[in-house]
Design a protein around this motif. Structure first.
Motif, mmCIF file in Angstrom:
data_model
loop_
_atom_site.group_PDB
_atom_site.id
_atom_site.type_symbol
_atom_site.label_atom_id
_atom_site.label_comp_id
_atom_site.label_asym_id
_atom_site.label_seq_id
_atom_site.Cartn_x
_atom_site.Cartn_y
_atom_site.Cartn_z
ATOM 1 N N ALA A 65 -14.284 -8.077 -7.937
ATOM 2 C CA ALA A 65 -14.345 -7.140 -6.805
ATOM 3 C C ALA A 65 -13.148 -7.331 -5.880
ATOM 4 O O ALA A 65 -12.508 -6.357 -5.463
ATOM 5 C CB ALA A 65 -15.654 -7.334 -6.037
ATOM 6 N N VAL A 66 -12.834 -8.582 -5.585
ATOM 7 C CA VAL A 66 -11.716 -8.879 -4.692
ATOM 8 C C VAL A 66 -10.405 -8.370 -5.301
ATOM 9 O O VAL A 66 -9.573 -7.754 -4.622
ATOM 10 C CB VAL A 66 -11.635 -10.397 -4.406
ATOM 11 C CG1 VAL A 66 -10.354 -10.753 -3.662
ATOM 12 C CG2 VAL A 66 -12.862 -10.858 -3.614
ATOM 13 N N GLU A 67 -10.262 -8.589 -6.598
ATOM 14 C CA GLU A 67 -9.041 -8.158 -7.290
ATOM 15 C C GLU A 67 -8.905 -6.629 -7.260
ATOM 16 O O GLU A 67 -7.832 -6.092 -6.980
ATOM 17 C CB GLU A 67 -9.116 -8.644 -8.736
ATOM 18 C CG GLU A 67 -7.781 -8.728 -9.411
ATOM 19 C CD GLU A 67 -7.850 -9.629 -10.644
ATOM 20 O OE1 GLU A 67 -6.802 -10.160 -11.012
ATOM 21 O OE2 GLU A 67 -8.948 -9.791 -11.225
ATOM 22 N N LEU A 68 -10.009 -5.936 -7.506
ATOM 23 C CA LEU A 68 -9.992 -4.463 -7.480
ATOM 24 C C LEU A 68 -9.612 -3.946 -6.094
ATOM 25 O O LEU A 68 -8.788 -3.037 -5.963
ATOM 26 C CB LEU A 68 -11.362 -3.917 -7.892
ATOM 27 C CG LEU A 68 -11.502 -2.389 -7.836
ATOM 28 C CD1 LEU A 68 -10.646 -1.722 -8.915
ATOM 29 C CD2 LEU A 68 -12.969 -1.969 -7.970
ATOM 30 N N VAL A 69 -10.190 -4.544 -5.064
ATOM 31 C CA VAL A 69 -9.905 -4.120 -3.687
ATOM 32 C C VAL A 69 -8.427 -4.362 -3.355
ATOM 33 O O VAL A 69 -7.759 -3.494 -2.775
ATOM 34 C CB VAL A 69 -10.836 -4.866 -2.696
ATOM 35 C CG1 VAL A 69 -10.364 -4.691 -1.254
ATOM 36 C CG2 VAL A 69 -12.278 -4.374 -2.853
ATOM 37 N N ASP A 70 -7.903 -5.519 -3.739
ATOM 38 C CA ASP A 70 -6.503 -5.856 -3.437
ATOM 39 C C ASP A 70 -5.526 -4.969 -4.210
ATOM 40 O O ASP A 70 -4.517 -4.512 -3.660
ATOM 41 C CB ASP A 70 -6.240 -7.330 -3.750
ATOM 42 C CG ASP A 70 -6.899 -8.262 -2.735
ATOM 43 O OD1 ASP A 70 -7.374 -7.777 -1.693
ATOM 44 O OD2 ASP A 70 -6.947 -9.483 -3.006
ATOM 45 N N PHE A 108 -0.007 14.173 5.665
ATOM 46 C CA PHE A 108 -1.015 14.198 4.589
ATOM 47 C C PHE A 108 -1.570 12.796 4.381
ATOM 48 O O PHE A 108 -1.025 11.813 4.888
ATOM 49 C CB PHE A 108 -0.432 14.769 3.286
ATOM 50 C CG PHE A 108 0.858 14.161 2.840
ATOM 51 C CD1 PHE A 108 0.879 12.949 2.155
ATOM 52 C CD2 PHE A 108 2.078 14.804 3.091
ATOM 53 C CE1 PHE A 108 2.076 12.391 1.730
ATOM 54 C CE2 PHE A 108 3.283 14.241 2.677
ATOM 55 C CZ PHE A 108 3.280 13.037 1.993
ATOM 56 N N THR A 109 -2.668 12.740 3.623
ATOM 57 C CA THR A 109 -3.276 11.445 3.323
ATOM 58 C C THR A 109 -2.859 10.993 1.928
ATOM 59 O O THR A 109 -2.540 11.798 1.055
ATOM 60 C CB THR A 109 -4.812 11.492 3.354
ATOM 61 O OG1 THR A 109 -5.279 12.244 2.226
ATOM 62 C CG2 THR A 109 -5.339 12.114 4.640
ATOM 63 N N ILE A 110 -2.888 9.673 1.751
ATOM 64 C CA ILE A 110 -2.788 9.053 0.429
ATOM 65 C C ILE A 110 -4.016 8.161 0.347
ATOM 66 O O ILE A 110 -4.216 7.309 1.221
ATOM 67 C CB ILE A 110 -1.478 8.269 0.278
ATOM 68 C CG1 ILE A 110 -0.292 9.237 0.421
ATOM 69 C CG2 ILE A 110 -1.431 7.527 -1.070
ATOM 70 C CD1 ILE A 110 1.079 8.593 0.340
ATOM 71 N N GLU A 111 -4.890 8.409 -0.637
ATOM 72 C CA GLU A 111 -6.205 7.757 -0.638
ATOM 73 C C GLU A 111 -6.712 7.468 -2.053
ATOM 74 O O GLU A 111 -7.750 7.976 -2.469
ATOM 75 C CB GLU A 111 -7.205 8.607 0.139
ATOM 76 C CG GLU A 111 -7.263 10.086 -0.236
ATOM 77 C CD GLU A 111 -8.296 10.858 0.612
ATOM 78 O OE1 GLU A 111 -9.478 10.494 0.534
ATOM 79 O OE2 GLU A 111 -7.918 11.797 1.333
ATOM 80 N N PRO A 112 -5.976 6.639 -2.796
ATOM 81 C CA PRO A 112 -6.372 6.386 -4.184
ATOM 82 C C PRO A 112 -7.745 5.743 -4.316
ATOM 83 O O PRO A 112 -8.085 4.829 -3.552
ATOM 84 C CB PRO A 112 -5.275 5.444 -4.698
ATOM 85 C CG PRO A 112 -4.701 4.820 -3.484
ATOM 86 C CD PRO A 112 -4.788 5.863 -2.411
ATOM 87 N N MET A 113 -8.515 6.254 -5.262
ATOM 88 C CA MET A 113 -9.791 5.656 -5.653
ATOM 89 C C MET A 113 -9.564 5.064 -7.036
ATOM 90 O O MET A 113 -9.172 5.782 -7.968
ATOM 91 C CB MET A 113 -10.883 6.737 -5.738
ATOM 92 C CG MET A 113 -11.376 7.220 -4.391
ATOM 93 S SD MET A 113 -11.736 8.995 -4.416
ATOM 94 C CE MET A 113 -10.092 9.650 -4.033
ATOM 95 N N ILE A 114 -9.766 3.757 -7.161
ATOM 96 C CA ILE A 114 -9.521 3.064 -8.425
ATOM 97 C C ILE A 114 -10.844 2.462 -8.906
ATOM 98 O O ILE A 114 -11.530 1.770 -8.147
ATOM 99 C CB ILE A 114 -8.470 1.930 -8.241
ATOM 100 C CG1 ILE A 114 -7.203 2.450 -7.538
ATOM 101 C CG2 ILE A 114 -8.157 1.279 -9.588
ATOM 102 C CD1 ILE A 114 -6.370 3.450 -8.315
ATOM 103 N N ASN A 115 -11.174 2.754 -10.162
ATOM 104 C CA ASN A 115 -12.414 2.247 -10.753
ATOM 105 C C ASN A 115 -12.121 1.064 -11.668
ATOM 106 O O ASN A 115 -11.107 1.061 -12.366
ATOM 107 C CB ASN A 115 -13.104 3.343 -11.576
ATOM 108 C CG ASN A 115 -13.462 4.565 -10.730
ATOM 109 O OD1 ASN A 115 -13.460 4.489 -9.497
ATOM 110 N ND2 ASN A 115 -13.772 5.671 -11.391
ATOM 111 N N ALA A 116 -13.050 0.117 -11.721
ATOM 112 C CA ALA A 116 -12.898 -1.052 -12.600
ATOM 113 C C ALA A 116 -13.214 -0.683 -14.049
ATOM 114 O O ALA A 116 -13.236 -1.564 -14.924
ATOM 115 C CB ALA A 116 -13.787 -2.189 -12.126
ATOM 116 N N GLY A 117 -13.462 0.584 -14.334
ATOM 117 C CA GLY A 117 -13.732 1.067 -15.689
ATOM 118 C C GLY A 117 -13.141 2.458 -15.848
ATOM 119 O O GLY A 117 -11.995 2.692 -15.460
#
Ligand code: MF3
Ligand code: CO
Ligand code: CO
Length: 263
Positions: free
Chosen positions: A125-130, A206-215
């Motif tokens: 979780a920490v790695e994904l957030v970072d 404008f916004t930059i707002e990436p959503m990254i999934n662990a899968g």
């Protein structure tokens, strides 16, 4: 394609004011988020602080949304709806997305919070957030007049690939222009090819707002509330968001934290 609004100096000053409200509330949430809290209590806090700072919550009654903030926990990608029945527990990761309207302009930013602190959360979780936080900044560093909106997504996509992780970059939800409107052109996709899409010009916001999934990058919209977006495979998801201004020689992060150690 609709024209991208260019903000003049006076409008940019109003954008700064709206964005300052957003970042101040996100700063204050550092000392508020803890295990045992319901997401409804986060909603109440954000609503109250927004009004006290002379602004209005943009999400409230926006297209039928009835809350003043989005609270997206663990496998929730975005648009998590605050509820008295959703209680934070140690080890959760939560995205809190605050959008404020002040003097007719919008500020939109979101951050991740570790419930119980970093130590309470899994390494994954920490790695994904970072990684997601860095992905946002990799995208922001592409912002400059004369460059293309597609350069942002390309940089984020290259960066995620370079981590060697099997992370998915969400496609269905994107960054967006904002100003007098909550969502206006351009659309800012978090994947893409260099040299494509609109040319950036000074005065665009404008916004930059990436959503990254662990899968998988694939998502599912809740049939229960019609808002909550989850990862299709149940894996964790993270997101960070800033509102940025294109300046004469690069960019300014309008929703920059007012405290040193958070970004
Ligand atoms: N703040 C979100 C964004 O970054 C939008 C939330 S719209 C809502 O664009 F209706 F879900 F609140
Ligand atoms: Co946004
Ligand atoms: Co947002």
């Amino acid at each position: 394609m609709t024209k991208i609004p260019i903000k003049n100096a006076a409008e940019i000053e109003l954008m700064r004011g709206a964005c300052r409200v957003t970042s101040q509330i996100l700063d204050e949430l550092n000392g508020f988020v803890r295990a045992g809290l319901s997401t409804e209590e986060i909603n109440t806090f954000v609503h109250k602080r927004t009004l006290e700072l002379g602004a209005k919550p943009a999400t409230l009654n926006y297209r039928g949304y009835t809350k003043s903030v989005c609270t997206s926990i663990n496998d929730v990608v975005c648009h998590g709806v605050p509820s008295p029945y959703v209680i934070l527990k140690n080890g959760d990761i939560i995205n809190i997305d605050v959008t404020s309207i002040k003097d007719g302009f919008h500020g939109d930013s979101s951050r991740m919070y570790f419930v119980g602190g970093r130590e309470a959360c899994s390494k994954a979780a920490v790695e994904l957030v970072d990684v997601t936080h860095e992905a946002m900044h990799v995208g922001i560093r592409e912002v400059a007049p004369g460059k293309r909106i597609g350069d942002i997504g390309a940089a984020i996509q290259d960066f995620i690939a370079s981590t060697g992780k099997n992370y998915g970059i969400v496609r269905e939800y994107t960054g967006h222009g904002l100003g007098r409107e909550f969502h206006e052109p351009p659309q800012v996709i978090h994947v893409g090819r260099r040299g494509t899409a609109e040319v950036m010009k000074a005065g665009m916001t404008f916004t930059i707002e990436p959503m990254i999934n662990a899968g998988t990058y694939k998502t599912e919209l809740s049939k229960v509330d019609g808002w909550t977006v989850r990862t299709a495979d149940g894996a964790l998801s993270a997101q960070w968001e800033h509102t940025v201004l294109v300046t004469d020689n690069g960019y300014e992060i309008l929703t920059q934290s007012l405290i040193q150690h958070t970004a």
